[in-house]
Structures are given as structure tokens and as C-alpha cells.
Design a protein around this motif. Structure first.
Motif, short mmCIF file in Angstrom:
data_model
loop_
_atom_site.label_atom_id
_atom_site.label_comp_id
_atom_site.label_asym_id
_atom_site.label_seq_id
_atom_site.Cartn_x
_atom_site.Cartn_y
_atom_site.Cartn_z
N MET A 1 -9.74 -4.31 22.84
CA MET A 1 -11.05 -4.07 23.17
C MET A 1 -12.01 -5.32 23.61
O MET A 1 -12.81 -5.25 24.34
CB MET A 1 -11.57 -3.28 22.24
CG MET A 1 -11.04 -1.83 21.85
SD MET A 1 -11.87 -0.84 20.49
CE MET A 1 -11.12 0.47 20.82
N THR A 2 -11.35 -6.41 22.91
CA THR A 2 -12.24 -7.75 23.11
C THR A 2 -11.51 -8.31 24.37
O THR A 2 -12.39 -8.77 25.22
CB THR A 2 -11.88 -8.74 21.76
OG1 THR A 2 -12.39 -7.99 20.58
CG2 THR A 2 -12.85 -9.65 22.08
N TYR A 3 -10.35 -8.58 24.33
CA TYR A 3 -9.80 -9.30 25.34
C TYR A 3 -9.18 -8.68 26.76
O TYR A 3 -8.99 -9.38 27.70
CB TYR A 3 -8.81 -10.32 24.93
CG TYR A 3 -9.30 -11.50 24.11
CD1 TYR A 3 -9.26 -12.58 25.05
CD2 TYR A 3 -9.77 -11.37 22.99
CE1 TYR A 3 -9.76 -13.91 24.27
CE2 TYR A 3 -10.36 -12.38 22.31
CZ TYR A 3 -10.35 -13.74 22.82
OH TYR A 3 -10.90 -14.90 22.39
N CYS A 4 -8.91 -7.66 26.53
CA CYS A 4 -7.89 -6.75 27.70
C CYS A 4 -8.73 -6.80 28.72
O CYS A 4 -8.31 -6.92 30.19
CB CYS A 4 -7.46 -5.47 27.27
SG CYS A 4 -6.11 -5.54 26.17
N THR A 5 -10.18 -6.36 28.98
CA THR A 5 -10.83 -6.25 30.06
C THR A 5 -11.14 -7.35 30.76
O THR A 5 -10.57 -7.55 31.97
CB THR A 5 -12.31 -5.48 29.74
OG1 THR A 5 -11.89 -4.03 29.38
CG2 THR A 5 -12.99 -5.39 31.09
N PRO A 6 -11.40 -8.51 30.18
CA PRO A 6 -11.39 -9.86 31.13
C PRO A 6 -10.28 -10.33 31.25
O PRO A 6 -10.13 -10.99 32.39
CB PRO A 6 -12.34 -10.81 29.83
CG PRO A 6 -12.06 -10.04 28.58
CD PRO A 6 -12.29 -8.56 28.97
N TYR A 7 -9.08 -9.95 30.62
CA TYR A 7 -7.78 -10.40 31.03
C TYR A 7 -7.26 -9.67 32.34
O TYR A 7 -6.93 -10.50 33.28
CB TYR A 7 -6.84 -9.91 29.89
CG TYR A 7 -5.24 -10.32 30.16
CD1 TYR A 7 -4.94 -11.51 30.21
CD2 TYR A 7 -4.44 -9.28 30.25
CE1 TYR A 7 -3.36 -11.80 30.68
CE2 TYR A 7 -2.92 -9.46 30.49
CZ TYR A 7 -2.55 -10.85 30.49
OH TYR A 7 -1.39 -10.94 30.84
N LEU A 8 -7.85 -8.44 32.45
CA LEU A 8 -7.23 -7.72 33.46
C LEU A 8 -8.36 -8.21 34.80
O LEU A 8 -7.76 -8.07 36.03
CB LEU A 8 -7.45 -6.31 33.45
CG LEU A 8 -6.43 -5.72 32.32
CD1 LEU A 8 -6.88 -4.15 32.42
CD2 LEU A 8 -5.17 -5.76 32.82
N LEU A 9 -9.44 -8.50 34.40
CA LEU A 9 -10.37 -8.82 35.19
C LEU A 9 -9.95 -10.17 36.00
O LEU A 9 -10.01 -10.38 37.35
CB LEU A 9 -11.87 -9.15 35.07
CG LEU A 9 -12.78 -7.92 34.76
CD1 LEU A 9 -14.03 -8.08 33.97
CD2 LEU A 9 -12.98 -7.28 36.22
N GLU A 10 -9.17 -11.39 35.18
CA GLU A 10 -8.82 -12.50 35.55
C GLU A 10 -7.60 -12.12 36.40
O GLU A 10 -7.10 -13.16 37.43
CB GLU A 10 -8.40 -13.29 34.26
CG GLU A 10 -8.09 -14.85 34.65
CD GLU A 10 -7.55 -15.41 33.43
OE1 GLU A 10 -7.83 -16.53 33.49
OE2 GLU A 10 -7.43 -14.88 32.38
N LEU A 11 -6.83 -11.20 36.13
CA LEU A 11 -5.74 -11.01 36.91
C LEU A 11 -6.03 -10.36 38.36
O LEU A 11 -5.02 -10.48 39.19
CB LEU A 11 -4.68 -10.08 36.22
CG LEU A 11 -3.96 -10.21 35.01
CD1 LEU A 11 -3.35 -9.19 34.40
CD2 LEU A 11 -2.81 -11.62 35.23
#
Length: 505
Positions: free
Chosen positions: A1-11
Motif C-alpha cells: 500500500m505504501t510503495y506499490c503505486t509509486p513503483y508502478l508509476l515509475e515503471l
């Protein structure tokens, strides 16, 4: 919940596409928890009804967590073309998220089922409040790990990025905690007494039983489910997007230029968001410890309950009891606090303000992790009348050679714990009312993101063409989603008042 959304945005995914990725959560809850609940209710395993699902689910969660963290390395080992590798990385990351969501639902449902199974009515509020405290402790540890620069703590031992190290720590923590629970719990085991030998129990039977129960819920359980439905439309954007929202507020309004130019923006956004969520978790923990002492347990509200405090403080306690609010009133107030906080989200333009309103929601989350399960546990145990036989399985009992049968229709208070024979089924159905609103939340966020921010993130997707990035003018799209969630929380408060009227009758 903390890192997955920014991680996918970065991808390179857009927010509207990420909102569809998060369908994994409600979809897995819709499928897994009711099915696992019904199958576990009927399980006659010598290891117990809940623990086998907890352990198998934990193994799968850990494998998918590590796969999510090391997706790029796994793909690069098999795919050498740069563009093909980028697409394959996104696909594998999304599949890993789906795997995590499906497996974790089996673990979560079984954990909640243990509480209902092993505790009598008088202990249901205590058990649910302790579960809320443990959720708060786990969140605090997780968000604290996200806020610390783990590469400075562990070096390259667990991975070369913040996200990789977090997935490794999460997998390890889950194994340890589920292992302790599985060892320490004394679980009731359903003994095969011959009454069900000729009864069909295939996939169609499981699904028909779930459907029949869901369509014929007792009115009180149905009312609890309606409250969950409205509340979780509000909680969905908060839980999945609040970290990204805080990070975007920071990058747009407060971040120095050198921070924007630095690498590992996912790590930066994650750490800033985690700091806010640490405050959220601290308040959740404090409230989950303190509030149960100041709120009437549902079993205290009945006419048969007589408090017997020590004589030295009897006068004070009798007077104090008069002013304790009911759990229903507390639940209603929690929805109002959440609504009052989130309604301000679109207007926030500083990291401090964003952190304050997220932290305030910790009060509501402490009660959201406690109240519905308390009421459901009480209702399930009131209904528990069956001819099945159960025996205790202690932590060291591997084989049940000559169990002492416990006939559950002899009365709940005769047993050291409750039967909770159908606890998995009813918890699974309540989970339907937790997951269905997440589909609604996904649809709302998809529409909002498509209208307000249709392109890639200018803050996080640095490698994309600027023409593909969305504008930062106008309201933040996640802030708008949080505002809509606040409106739904108001409906949840109204539904809670309806539950109070039902219980009054």
C-alpha cells in the motif's frame, strides 16, 4: 500500500491503469475469503481448521512478495531486449500483486476466524481489540521500515533498492508471526462423527452455500455488512493512494529542486508517505489500546449483564459506567472523523497539512479494525447451535487419539471458547461487503484519473516523453477520490445508526 503505486508509476503505468491493477484486492477478497471460509469450516484436519490455510497462504505470499521486489532481475535473466523487458517487467509485477492479494486473503480470513472460533461472547470485543492493536503494531513496524533508508541499515544484503529490501523484510515478518500464532494457538478441531459422510461437498456446493447464506443473512449481520459497504468505498482510496498523494503534495509544493533531480523517486515518495503513515499507525495503536476501556462491550449492553467491580472502587466505576458510550456510537463517530478529515484532501497544499489529516484517520482505522468484527463475532456465537463435535488440539498435539467430544448445543458458556462453526462463512460474506465497494472505488478512481490526470506521472515517470505526462494544474486527482470517500463515510455513519435501531428492537 505504501510503495506499490509509486513503483508502478515509475515503471510507466498511468494512474487510470493502476486503478485497474488494484482490482486485484477486491477480486481476490470476493473469491478467496468466502471459499476458504466455507472449506475451512468443514475441515477435519488434525492440524485444525484455520492453521493449514494460514501456513500455505503465507508460503505463497512470501514467494510472490520476493518476485514483486526482484521483478526486473527475473525478467532481465530471461529477456534481453530493453523494450520487451520493460513490458514484461510491468506484466510480471502486476501478476505478482494479484498473487499476493489472492494468497493473503486466505491468511487474513483464517486469522480472523481463529478469534471468533476460540473466544466466548464475553471475550469477542477483547479479542477484536487485540487484533486491532496487533494490526497497528504491524503497520507501525512496516511504515517505520519504509521511512528508514534500509540500504544504510542492511547494505546490499537484502537487495539494492528500498523496495527490494522491504519485500524481503515483509516476507520474513509474515513467516515469523504466522509461525508463532500457529504454534501458540489452541484450536478447536472438527471431529468426523459420521453424520456428514454421505453429504456432497464439491465446488458447486460451496458456491451455492455461500450464495444462499449471503441472500438470507440475519438482519443484524446484514446491517453490519451495509455499514462495511459504505465505509470501504471511503477507505479504498485512502489505503491504496494516500502515500502517493502525500508524495505528490511533497514533490509539487515542498520538495527542494535537488530532491526532484535525485534518483530513486519511488524510495523518496515511499519514505515521505511512510512518515505520515507512521503518525497514522501510532494514533491507531494508542486508540486501539485506550478506547476499549472507555467503550461498552456489546455484551455489557444486555439486560443480563451486571458489572461487579471491587468494593473499594465500586462507586466510582458505577458512575463511570453511566457515561461510557456504546461501541455503536463510537463506530458512528469514527465515520464522522474520517469524513471530516478526507473532505479537506483536495485543498491541501503542504506536506504538514497532508500528514495531519492522514494521522487523524488513525482514530477511525483503530475502530474500523475492531468494531465490525466484534459485532459479527457476537452475532455468530449467539447463533451457534449445531450437532457437530469438536475437540481441543493443543500446540503439541499432533494426533488426536481419543478426543473428548464437545457438543456445541450444550451452551456457549460451558465451553472454554466458542464454537464459531460458521465463522469462516460469515466472515467471508462480510468480506464480500468489504471487497464489492472496492470495485466501486476502483471504478470511481478510474473515472477521476481518466478525467483529471489521464497521462503518466510527471513526478515519478521521468523516463517517459513529456508529451505523455499529465498536467499538474487543477485539483489533485487522488485528493478528489479521497473527497468522494468522505461522502461515502457519511452514508456509513447513517447505516450505523440504522444498526443501532435494529439492536434496540
Amino acid at each position: 500500500m505504501t510503495y506499490c503505486t509509486p513503483y508502478l508509476l515509475e515503471l510507466g503505468l498511468t494512474k487510470s491503469k493502476i486503478s485497474l491493477v488494484w482490482v486485484a484486492g477486491p477480486l481476490s477478497g470476493l473469491i478467496m475469503q468466502p471459499i476458504v471460509g466455507v472449506v475451512a469450516d468443514r475441515s477435519k484436519s488434525r492440524w485444525g481448521r484455520r492453521r493449514p490455510f494460514m501456513i500455505c497462504g503465507t508460503v505463497l505470499v512470501c514467494l510472490f512478495l520476493l518476485l514483486l521486489g526482484f521483478t526486473k532481475e527475473v525478467v532481465q535473466h530471461f529477456v534481453k531486449d530493453k523494450e520487451a523487458a520493460r513490458s514484461a517487467t510491468i506484466v510480471l509485477a502486476v501478476l505478482s500483486i494479484y498473487g499476493i492479494d489472492f494468497a493473503i486473503n486466505a491468511v487474513q480470513g483464517s486469522c480472523r476466524g481463529l478469534i471468533v472460533d476460540t473466544l466466548p461472547i464475553s471475550k469477542q470485543q477483547s479479542g477484536s481489540s487485540w487484533a486491532s492493536r496487533m494490526v497497528a503494531v504491524g503497520s507501525l513496524v512496516g511504515y517505520a521500515a519504509g521511512a528508514v533508508d534500509l540500504k544504510k541499515v542492511f547494505g546490499p544484503m537484502l537487495g539494492d533498492s528500498q523496495f527490494k529490501q522491504l519485500t524481503s523484510i515483509a516476507a520474513l515478518c509474515l513467516c515469523v508471526t504466522v509461525g508463532i500464532t500457529s504454534w501458540a494457538v489452541t484450536e478447536r478441531v472438527l471431529i468426523h462423527d459420521g453424520k456428514d459422510e454421505g453429504e456432497e461437498f464439491g465446488p458447486l456446493h460451496v458456491l451455492s452455500e455461500i450464495a444462499h447464506t449471503a441472500m438470507n443473512l440475519p438482519r443484524s449481520i446484514q446491517a453490519i455488512c451495509y455499514v462495511q459497504f459504505w465505509a470501504w468505498i471511503g477507505w479504498f482510496p485512502f489505503l491504496f493512494y494516500s502515500t502517493t498523494w502525500i508524495g505528490e503534495v511533497y514533490l509539487r509544493y515542498d520538495a527542494p529542486a535537488d530532491a526532484k533531480a535525485a534518483g530513486d523517486l519511488t524510495g523518496q515518495v515511499g519514505r515521505v508517505g511512510s512518515m505520515a503513515l507512521i503518525a497514522f499507525s501510532i494514533i491507531t495503536f494508542i486508540m486501539s489500546v485506550i478506547l476499549p476501556f472507555f467503550v461498552k462491550s456489546p455484551d455489557e449492553e444486555g439486560p443480563g449483564f451486571t458489572p461487579r467491580p471491587p468494593a473499594s472502587i465500586a462507586g466510582f466505576m458505577t458512575e463511570f459506567e453511566k457515561y461510557k458510550p456504546s461501541l455503536l456510537t463510537t463506530w458512528t463517530v469514527s465515520h464522522c472523523i474520517f469524513a471530516g478529515s478526507m473532505i479537506m484532501a483536495p485543498f491541501v497544499q503542504s506536506l504538514r497539512s497532508a500528514t495531519i489529516i492522514v494521522a487523524a484517520c488513525g482514530i477511525s482505522w483503530a475502530i474500523a479494525c475492531w468494531a465490525p468484527f466484534t459485532f459479527l463475532g457476537v452475532e455468530i456465537n449467539r447463533m451457534s447451535q449445531t450437532g457437530h463435535s469438536y475437540g481441543h488440539l493443543g500446540r503439541n498435539s499432533i494426533e488426536l487419539e481419543s478426543p473428548v467430544p464437545l457438543h456445541l448445543n450444550h451452551g456457549l458458556e460451558e465451553a472454554s471458547g466458542s464454537s464459531g462453526e460458521s465463522s469462516g462463512k460469515y466472515l467471508g460474506i462480510m468480506n464480500l461487503y468489504t471487497t464489492l465497494p472496492q470495485f466501486v472505488g476502483t471504478g470511481i478512481s478510474w473515472v477521476v484519473f481518466s478525467l483529471l490526470e489521464p497521462g503518466k506521472s510527471p513526478e515519478l515517470s521521468k523516463e517517459s516523453d513529456p508529451s505523455e505526462q499529465h498536467s499538474t494544474d487543477g485539483p489533485n486527482a487522488i485528493g478528489v477520490c479521497l473527497f468522494i470517500g468522505a461522502v461515502c463515510a457519511v452514508f456509513a455513519a447513517l447505516a450505523t445508526r440504522r444498526l443501532k435501531r435494529l439492536q434496540g428492537h
